[in-house]
Enzyme design. Structure first.
Site, PDB file in Angstrom:
ATOM      1  N   GLY B 518       0.795  -1.225   0.000  1.00 13.59           N
ATOM      2  CA  GLY B 518       0.000   0.000   0.000  1.00 13.59           C
ATOM      3  C   GLY B 518       0.825   1.272   0.000  1.00 13.59           C
ATOM      4  O   GLY B 518       0.587   2.176  -0.810  1.00 13.59           O
ATOM      5  N   LEU B 624       8.862   6.434   4.846  1.00 10.70           N
ATOM      6  CA  LEU B 624       8.108   7.663   4.536  1.00 10.70           C
ATOM      7  C   LEU B 624       7.736   8.420   5.801  1.00 10.70           C
ATOM      8  O   LEU B 624       7.790   9.644   5.839  1.00 10.70           O
ATOM      9  CB  LEU B 624       6.846   7.297   3.744  1.00 10.70           C
ATOM     10  CG  LEU B 624       7.125   6.541   2.432  1.00 10.70           C
ATOM     11  CD1 LEU B 624       5.829   6.019   1.831  1.00 10.70           C
ATOM     12  CD2 LEU B 624       7.861   7.442   1.439  1.00 10.70           C
ATOM     13  N   LYS B 627       7.389   7.325  12.212  1.00  8.94           N
ATOM     14  CA  LYS B 627       6.505   7.096  13.362  1.00  8.94           C
ATOM     15  C   LYS B 627       5.464   6.012  13.045  1.00  8.94           C
ATOM     16  O   LYS B 627       5.305   5.052  13.800  1.00  8.94           O
ATOM     17  CB  LYS B 627       5.819   8.402  13.739  1.00  8.94           C
ATOM     18  CG  LYS B 627       5.217   8.383  15.116  1.00  8.94           C
ATOM     19  CD  LYS B 627       4.880   9.787  15.578  1.00  8.94           C
ATOM     20  CE  LYS B 627       4.389   9.734  17.016  1.00  8.94           C
ATOM     21  NZ  LYS B 627       4.055  11.056  17.519  1.00  8.94           N
ATOM     22  N   GLY B 696       7.558  -1.647   1.288  1.00 11.27           N
ATOM     23  CA  GLY B 696       6.575  -1.888   2.347  1.00 11.27           C
ATOM     24  C   GLY B 696       7.234  -2.272   3.654  1.00 11.27           C
ATOM     25  O   GLY B 696       8.340  -2.809   3.673  1.00 11.27           O
ATOM     26  N   GLU B 699       4.259  -5.762   6.694  1.00 15.84           N
ATOM     27  CA  GLU B 699       4.294  -7.203   6.961  1.00 15.84           C
ATOM     28  C   GLU B 699       5.681  -7.689   7.343  1.00 15.84           C
ATOM     29  O   GLU B 699       5.828  -8.772   7.914  1.00 15.84           O
ATOM     30  CB  GLU B 699       3.761  -7.967   5.744  1.00 15.84           C
ATOM     31  CG  GLU B 699       2.309  -7.594   5.485  1.00 15.84           C
ATOM     32  CD  GLU B 699       1.662  -8.345   4.348  1.00 15.84           C
ATOM     33  OE1 GLU B 699       0.432  -8.490   4.374  1.00 15.84           O
ATOM     34  OE2 GLU B 699       2.362  -8.776   3.420  1.00 15.84           O
TER      35      GLU B 699
END
Lengths: 316, 739
Positions: B518, B624, B627, B696, B699
């Protein structure tokens, strides 16, 4: 959930009478177990008698130096009571090992004693369960039984009683005080309060119809070191695989009751004669006649090891 | 925008907004209870009636008869929909079993009816009056038994994990036979439930032929297609809206019974209907991560170089389902010339298996990384060093394919240093801390990075506000915030000048939320749209778009500067584009890596296991938002701890269902189980992944953690448990005797 009627009462006697008058009625206090069961239609009372206004929420000294705990004292308040923490620490520790802070705020002393089993087959209304639906059979026997009873069970039921508090009360020789619809009161020793399943597993306790718990009394303090060790798969908010409530004196003598193993808090006074010989000697007698399933036979050594852990701590 | 060559320098590299630890822009809405989740959207359908789903009481067989008389006559009941009166229904291409069962029953708690009433309580009470007479059929419920006749089967999970039925490189059997040091071990993982906080929920309303579903779904475009297919209506007549999702973990990738029952109930009742799946229904009604039986064989030379690697996995599913791709990572993770992977799929009549957070890798790494630990011990090597020795910078099956970035060794080395790995006693069962046996474990973390087309629309208004619109979802991951950061960076505005709208199928189709794809793809889609918007702005303001800089709410070039907002004076500017990928994904292997370190303590008396410390060092491209990325990783670590220590859907092999089907019976970690967790992100940019140079992390955090926990327990006790979850009963009898 089936529609039900609801009333509030002003005295324990009135509560008992109301219960006797209305078939299919139930008392409600904190409702932390009953409401869940009603939503699943495992409990389907036609009438609820709200006992929250009965003033049974005090903890008082008794004449013989013990404590009288009102039926409506919350688990939170009971665990935090200074006298309980000082003289009956096993009870405070057991309470704090149970449920969550939010549940303990609502749950009451009497309600805790009367909570029903957490057997997963009891909770699934598609499955046969003699406790939920007498005569339907027991799906837990031969099924997933890791959490279930290893002793005192029957061919009709292998459920356990889930309470931690009751295990501590058993080791403290508490007495359950009640009033019945005729106004008669009695004191039921905690040892006799919960039943074994036999062929009537739908009956959890010896309470008669309409009989209301008004208090639990504790005898005068017995000293000793107090322990409650709840052994479980996660660190909090889980029912016991096994639990050990123990009061151990300086000379190594003491008392032991265990939870998570039977239809009631399990204690065999004769086993306590072996306290000084160690955990193995105690559990040999305590668990004599156990009938575990393949899934839960580990509970037998686990009781011994949990008791050994407590004894180790007692020795410091 | 086509992305087919590695990214050069672009405005994202300014890192004024991107890469900064940033609070969630939707945080205040969530912490004050004002973020409208599906079941609470009272504004969209104030007169919604309530649907309650009746689940099948048997696992396999058929409905002989249904008696609806009492239920229909119950107070408040508006409609009851069953397979008999629902009309012709199709089946979504991603559903294995039908979402509305009858007369045939395919699994336990398959929906057989939805009862619609004025209130929730009335619907529930009436649902309890539905009487169904079933005829039971013989079912297959025991994976170990059915595994004996399970044929080979390949699968691409569509979530970055794939393997053919059987895959060979070199000569595994010969090399294994010849290897001086070998391991042959079998591991099992149980069925897992997603157990997300928000249950599946949908409000459905029809307007003529058109249906709108306010729902909780990770993949809006998939859902729209599947609703159309199942209801037999055109896609244009379906709208999904899912702006907030209270957790999904793969459980909400697909059309599920809540949405279909709400649509059918609303059609039957002639008014909007809301349906949530009651918690005790979810484990058996919806999908789950399938159990696996995994055999791993490793062969190595005495200096620790792997010469033979085999990983075979068997899982089960309903007829027509697919295998859990537990061997996928073994094709890529370690060097070794002779390799074999294989998957077998047994037919089971349990509820359908499907994706759950890191399908394939999550259970696969739980086995592989324990096997690596066992092998290291056989070799007398430190398990960190053993992994480092077997590092590869290329796809071991296709050496011409390089990893775009691979810093696994760095993750392991830095992790070892930061965790105090040197203090670990290599001999197990030696370290005591009072009553506790204490140990440390390590595992590699590995999960692929997937490239998916993703589109977005951006608007600039006369006040200088930039609005992002895409059907991307935020499933608790932080999508809102990173999309806002992307637009802010690209357009040179502060974060509070960006509005993000998500989850509506009327918006451009994004990558959606799954397979940890995503973040990189959806931000790259917003990047592409912003590039177009910048061009429009430049033209409007008379700049040459190529050399215009966007900063501080202005557009600047040379000595000239103009207000960004002025470009939209008079009329709003709108730009839409998508990121589309060329063959960089084929040319390069794109993956994310971690070193997972765990310290665990085992009560020497009771065998209770408590994890004390966890560390993940991650290399996953540009981070990106450190936090929210950290939140993703610690969430994955928590879930991995749950898988290692307690999570298991217990199968009743007689009646064919998951017995512990509520959150009292299916234990996941509570706060008291979660120790000190630390996450370190290595400084990495991956220009091959996208213009964002990100990958990503959602996961990566779970992949390998279970193995590290298992290895720490072994190091503490000296007892190896190869069947998850590692509960105390599995090692109690082999623990040291008590005094």
């Amino acid at each position: 959930m089936k529609p039900f009627t609801y009333e509030r009462v002003n005295s324990p006697g009135q509560a008992a009478q109301a219960a006797a008058r209305t078939p299919g009625s139930k008392f409600i206090a904190g409702g932390t177990n009953l409401l869940d069961l009603m939503k699943l239609q495992i409990e389907a009372p036609r009438h609820l008698i709200d006992v929250n206004d009965l003033g049974l929420d005090k903890i008082e000294k008794t004449g013989d130096g013990g404590l009288r705990i009102g039926a409506l004292v919350s688990n939170t308040d009971l665990a935090a009571d200074k006298r309980v923490r000082k003289d009956y620490a096993v009870l405070s520790r057991a309470l704090l090992a149970g449920a969550s802070g939010q549940l303990r705020n609502k749950a009451t002393t009497a309600g805790n004693l009367l909570q029903r089993t957490r057997c997963p087959y009891f909770y699934d209304t598609n499955q046969p369960c003699n406790k939920r639906s007498p005569g339907s059979g027991c799906a837990a026997i031969g099924g997933y039984s890791r959490q279930l009873a290893v002793i005192g069970s029957s061919d009709a039921c292998i459920a356990t009683h889930p309470s931690d508090m009751a295990v501590a009360m058993r080791v403290l020789d508490a007495t359950v005080e009640t009033v019945n619809p005729a106004g008669a009161t009695r004191g039921i020793p905690i040892a006799q309060f919960h039943r074994l399943p036999g062929d009537t597993p739908h009956l959890d306790t010896v309470l008669g119809r309409g009989e209301l718990i008004t208090a639990v009394t504790l005898p005068k303090p017995i000293g000793g070191q107090h322990f409650y060790h709840k052994t479980r798969d996660r660190a909090s908010y889980a029912f016991a695989l096994v639990s050990v409530a123990a009061v151990i004196q300086k000379d190594g003598s003491g008392r032991v009751a265990i939870g998570g193993v039977a239809h009631k808090p399990w204690r065999v006074e004769a086993a306590e004669a072996n306290m000084k010989q160690g955990a193995k000697a105690v559990t040999g007698t305590l668990l004599a006649g156990a009938r575990p399933t393949q899934d839960n036979s580990f509970k037998l050594p686990l009781v011994e090891r949990t008791l050994a852990s407590v004894m180790h701590e007692a020795r410091g | 925008m086509k992305f087919d060559t590695p990214a050069g320098t672009n405005p994202i590299d300014q890192l004024k907004v991107i890469g900064k630890p940033t609070d969630r822009i939707d945080g205040p809405l969530k912490t004050t209870g004002r973020a409208p989740y599906a079941y609470e959207r009272h504004d969209v359908a104030p007169n919604a009636a309530y649907g309650y789903v009746v689940g099948a009481a048997i696992a396999k067989g058929r409905i002989k008869s249904m008696d609806l008389r009492d239920a229909k006559a119950a107070p408040g009941v508006l409609a009851i929909v069953t397979a008999e009166n629902a009309g012709k229904l199709g089946k979504g291409s991603m559903n294995t079993a039908k979402l509305l069962g009858g007369p045939d029953i395919e699994h336990y708690h398959q929906a057989v009816a939805v009862v619609v009433a004025e209130t929730f309580e009335q619907a529930r009470a009436a649902a309890q009056l539905v009487r169904v007479d079933y005829v039971r059929a013989q079912g297959r419920f025991d994976l170990a038994e059915e595994a004996k006749r399970a044929p080979l089967d390949g699968e691409n999970s569509g979530e970055g994990s794939a393997a053919p039925p059987i895959d060979r490189t070199g000569n595994f059997e010969g090399a294994f036979k010849a290897a001086p040091v070998t391991l042959d071990a079998t591991y099992t993982t149980p069925d897992h439930s997603h157990a997300m906080m928000e249950p599946h929920a949908t409000i459905a309303a029809w307007d003529g032929e058109k249906v709108t579903l306010w729902t909780s779904n990770q993949m809006i475009a998939w859902g729209k297609n599947e609703v159309a297919k199942t209801l037999g209506i055109s896609k244009e007549n379906v709208r999904l809206d899912s702006p907030y999702v209270g957790g999904g973990f793969g459980g909400k990738l697909f059309l599920r019974a809540d949405a279909l029952m709400a649509a059918l109930g609303a059609r039957a009742a002639g008014r909007p209907v809301k349906v949530t799946l009651q918690r005790p229904l979810i484990a058996n009604n919806t999908t789950h991560r399938p159990a696996t039986i995994q055999r791993i064989r490793l062969g190595a030379t005495p200096d620790g170089r792997l010469t033979a690697i085999a990983h075979e996995s068997t899982s089960g599913d309903l007829p027509g389902g697919g295998p859990e791709t537990a061997v996928s990572q073994t094709r890529l993770l370690y060097a070794g010339e002779n390799r074999l992977t294989a998957m077998r799929l047994a037919v089971l009549d349990l509820p359908e298996g499907n994706a759950m957070r890191a399908p394939g890798e999550a259970p696969g790494m739980m086995a592989l990384e324990v096997a690596m630990d066992e092998m290291a011990e056989k070799l007398g090597m430190d398990p960190v060093e053993f992994r480092i020795v077997n590092d590869t910078q290329v796809d071991p099956e296709k050496p011409e394919r390089k990893y775009s970035q691979r810093q696994l060794n760095e993750c392991l080395r830095i992790g070892a240093e930061r965790f105090g790995w040197a203090r670990r006693n290599p001999k197990s069962g030696q370290v005591r801390n009072g009553r506790w046996l204490v140990g440390m474990g390590v595992a590699a973390g590995f999960r692929n990075n997937l490239l998916m087309k993703s589109a977005a629309r951006v608007r600039l208004d006369g006040r200088g506000v930039v609005t992002v619109e895409t059907d991307m979802t935020d499933i608790g991951t932080g999508s809102y915030t990173i999309l806002a950061q992307t637009a802010a960076e690209m357009m040179g505005v502060p974060l509070d000048r960006v509005v993000v709208r998500l989850g509506d199928s009327d918006m451009p189709v994004s990558a959606g939320s799954g397979g940890q794809w995503g973040a990189n793809n959806s931000t790259a889609g917003v990047y592409a749209a912003c590039v177009k918007l910048r061009e429009q702005v430049a033209v409007k303001l008379g700049f040459n778009s190529a050399d215009a800089a966007f900063a501080d709410g202005e557009v600047r070039s040379g000595n000239r500067h103009a207000k960004l907002a002025d470009a939209a004076k008079g009329s709003e500017l709108v730009a839409e584009d998508s990121i589309e990928y060329g063959d960089l994904g084929k040319k390069y292997q794109q993956s994310t890596f971690a070193g997972h370190f765990v310290e665990a303590a085992v009560d020497s008396f009771t065998g209770e296991i408590r994890v004390r410390r966890m560390l993940a060092v991650c290399a996953a491209g540009r981070i990106l938002n450190p936090k929210s990325a950290r939140s993703q990783v610690i969430g994955g670590m928590t879930m991995g701890l749950g898988a290692a220590l307690m999570e298991e859907l217990a199968v009743d092999k007689r009646f064919g269902f998951f017995v512990n089907h509520d959150l009292a019976g299916y234990e996941v970690p509570v706060h008291a189980d979660i120790p000190h967790q630390e996450v370190i992100f290595l400084d990495e940019v991956d220009p091959v992944s996208s213009p964002m140079k990100a990958k990503g992390v959602g996961e990566l955090g779970i992949c390998g953690v279970g193995g590290a926990v298992a290895n720490a327990i072994y190091n503490a006790t000296g007892v190896r448990v190869r069947d998850y979850p590692i509960t105390l009963d599995k090692h109690l009898a082999r623990l040291p005797a008590i005094a």
